[in-house]
Enzyme design. Structure first.
Site, PDB file in Angstrom:
ATOM      1  N   TRP A 130       0.819  -1.219   0.000  1.00  0.00           N
ATOM      2  CA  TRP A 130       0.000   0.000   0.000  1.00  0.00           C
ATOM      3  C   TRP A 130       0.849   1.262   0.000  1.00  0.00           C
ATOM      4  CZ3 TRP A 130      -4.278  -0.306  -2.238  1.00  0.00           C
ATOM      5  CH2 TRP A 130      -5.090  -1.431  -2.119  1.00  0.00           C
ATOM      6  N   ASP A 143      -1.856   6.696   6.186  1.00  0.00           N
ATOM      7  CA  ASP A 143      -2.950   5.865   5.668  1.00  0.00           C
ATOM      8  C   ASP A 143      -3.270   4.842   6.760  1.00  0.00           C
ATOM      9  OD1 ASP A 143      -4.586   4.003   4.461  1.00  0.00           O
ATOM     10  OD2 ASP A 143      -3.273   3.631   2.737  1.00  0.00           O
ATOM     11  N   LYS A 155     -12.665  -1.535   5.905  1.00  0.00           N
ATOM     12  CA  LYS A 155     -11.868  -2.479   6.676  1.00  0.00           C
ATOM     13  C   LYS A 155     -12.364  -2.513   8.126  1.00  0.00           C
ATOM     14  CE  LYS A 155      -9.452  -2.519   2.863  1.00  0.00           C
ATOM     15  NZ  LYS A 155      -8.222  -1.855   2.558  1.00  0.00           N
TER      16      LYS A 155
HETATM   17  C1  LIG Z   1      -7.667  -1.349   1.292  1.00  0.00           C
HETATM   18  C2  LIG Z   1      -6.586  -0.358   1.423  1.00  0.00           C
HETATM   19  C3  LIG Z   1      -6.421   0.668   0.480  1.00  0.00           C
HETATM   20  C4  LIG Z   1      -7.286   0.788  -0.747  1.00  0.00           C
HETATM   21  O1  LIG Z   1      -8.576   1.157  -0.448  1.00  0.00           O
HETATM   22  P1  LIG Z   1      -9.638   1.449  -1.610  1.00  0.00           P
HETATM   23  O2  LIG Z   1     -10.880   1.662  -0.832  1.00  0.00           O
HETATM   24  O3  LIG Z   1      -9.701   0.268  -2.506  1.00  0.00           O
HETATM   25  O4  LIG Z   1      -9.234   2.683  -2.318  1.00  0.00           O
HETATM   26  C5  LIG Z   1      -5.387   1.562   0.683  1.00  0.00           C
HETATM   27  N1  LIG Z   1      -4.572   1.490   1.756  1.00  0.00           N
HETATM   28  C6  LIG Z   1      -4.710   0.512   2.683  1.00  0.00           C
HETATM   29  C7  LIG Z   1      -3.784   0.483   3.847  1.00  0.00           C
HETATM   30  C8  LIG Z   1      -5.717  -0.432   2.544  1.00  0.00           C
HETATM   31  O5  LIG Z   1      -5.847  -1.406   3.468  1.00  0.00           O
END
Ligand SMILES: *Cc1c(COP(=O)(O)O)cnc(C)c1O
Length: 370
Positions: A102, A182, A206
């Site tokens: 990521w 993030d 998540k």
């Molecule tokens: C799932 C995830 C993303 C991507 O999320 P989207 O909703 O598909 O844009 C980005 N960063 C992390 C850490 C993630 O777990």
């Protein structure tokens, strides 16, 4: 009706209690004669839903008053562009720490907008299954004191690597550089000190609620350094001034997230969630470590409490393992396609009983195939 134990990394399992409440309120929300999906985002009913959701999120995370809380769309992948478009208007330098899939995605997207430096990387070509198993030591980070911000991924959902200590930027001589994180896959899994961050973002699917909602928590002094080409619907100041209603927000996803925030408060808040998450992760890692069949390569001190990737030493058993798991109601354990193997995601909504069910299966499967 039966509910399986769902180990999906996202969209992930949600509290059954919350889903039942949503079902009860589906056709007629609080006697107003309509579903939340059918009401104007500008009406007083939805106004009360979004206000309560923001207040509860602020309470759970103890968000200081000088931070804006934004309910946006586009997910974390869109934020990989929206963040640089909002923060690189005056100075286009940004530093990154690379710790997994990521953060790599974030780096690649930011390279379209700014002068990107990867200040440190833990990529390790010698690891056969997954290239990221650690966080580079802070002493090796080559940070720029004039960067507009420093970006890192708090929990690498695919690689299973998590920060448990945040860098002391003052001590590193870059105290003025805002830290952008993030937190998509571990926000609300434990208390954090929001004042240490310039900006936090997280896709909801998540550990918060349904897909389609992105949460951004941003220090208000960072609202005024956007690139002139930043789209209005994604301009943090515009979104903040319009209380997340410059465009139509993802109303139903905000409503469900709000119910989750209330559920978290009923559970005892984030300190209690942290205790449970530690116990769940401990149980699972202990089982993997004491086995001869399963292996997790991540350094112990940065092993994710939320996403536990693991491999079968005999990979020819992968399909049999997954079929057996499914037959027992243990779902979505297949690892991300980029690394293979297995992955058990054990977010807030997964109770310890689900981890016990998984651990029982792991032990039984190992005995059968020893
Ligand atoms: C799932 C995830 C993303 C991507 O999320 P989207 O909703 O598909 O844009 C980005 N960063 C992390 C850490 C993630 O777990």
């Amino acid at each position: 009706m039966s509910r399986a134990w769902n180990f999906s990394a996202g969209p992930a399992a949600l509290s059954a209690e919350v889903l039942m409440q949503a079902a009860e309120e589906m056709l007629d929300w609080h006697g107003c004669g309509m579903s939340v999906m059918e009401m104007s985002h500008r009406g007083k009913e939805f106004g009360s839903i979004i206000e309560q959701a923001e207040a509860d999120l602020r309470e759970l995370l103890v968000v200081p008053a000088d931070y804006a809380v934004l309910f946006m769309q586009g997910g974390a992948i869109a934020e990989n562009a929206i963040v640089p478009l909002n923060l690189l208007g005056k100075n286009n330098r940004v530093d990154f720490i690379e710790t997994g899939s990521w953060s790599v995605k974030s780096i690649k997207e930011a390279q379209r907008y700014g002068d990107v430096r990867v200040a440190a990387s833990s990529r390790d070509e010698t690891v056969k299954q997954g290239k990221y198993t650690s966080i580079p030591p802070v002493s090796e980070w080559r940070l720029r004191s004039d960067a507009a911000y420093l970006h890192l991924c708090g929990n690498e959902t695919i690689d299973g690597v998590e920060y448990f200590a945040w860098p002391e930027l003052d001590a590193l001589g870059v105290g003025n550089v805002p830290l952008v994180v993030d937190m998509s896959s571990h926000i609300l899994s434990r208390p954090i000190d929001v004042s240490r961050f310039g900006l936090i973002y997280a896709g909801a699917q998540k550990n918060i609620g349904p897909a389609g909602l992105t949460i951004v928590i941003v220090r208000r002094d960072l609202l005024d350094q956007a690139h002139p080409l930043c789209p209005s619907a994604f301009h943090y100041r515009t979104v903040a001034e319009n209380h997340s209603m410059y465009n139509t927000p993802p109303t139903y996803a905000i409503y469900i997230a709000g119910l989750i925030f209330q559920w978290l408060k009923r559970q005892g808040g984030l300190a209690e969630m942290e205790k449970r998450n530690i116990a769940k992760a401990h149980l699972l890692y202990e089982t993997l470590d004491s086995s001869k069949l399963y292996v997790n390569h991540v350094k112990h001190c940065v092993r994710s409490r939320m996403n536990v990737p693991f491999f079968l030493r005999d990979e020819s058993l992968n399909e049999t393992f997954l079929e057996g798991a499914k037959a027992r109601g243990l779902l979505q354990l297949k690892g991300h396609k980029s690394v293979g193997g297995m992955r058990a995601s054990i977010f807030n909504a997964m109770p310890i009983e689900g981890v016990h069910a998984l651990v029982d299966y792991l032990c039984e499967f190992e005995k059968e195939h020893a």
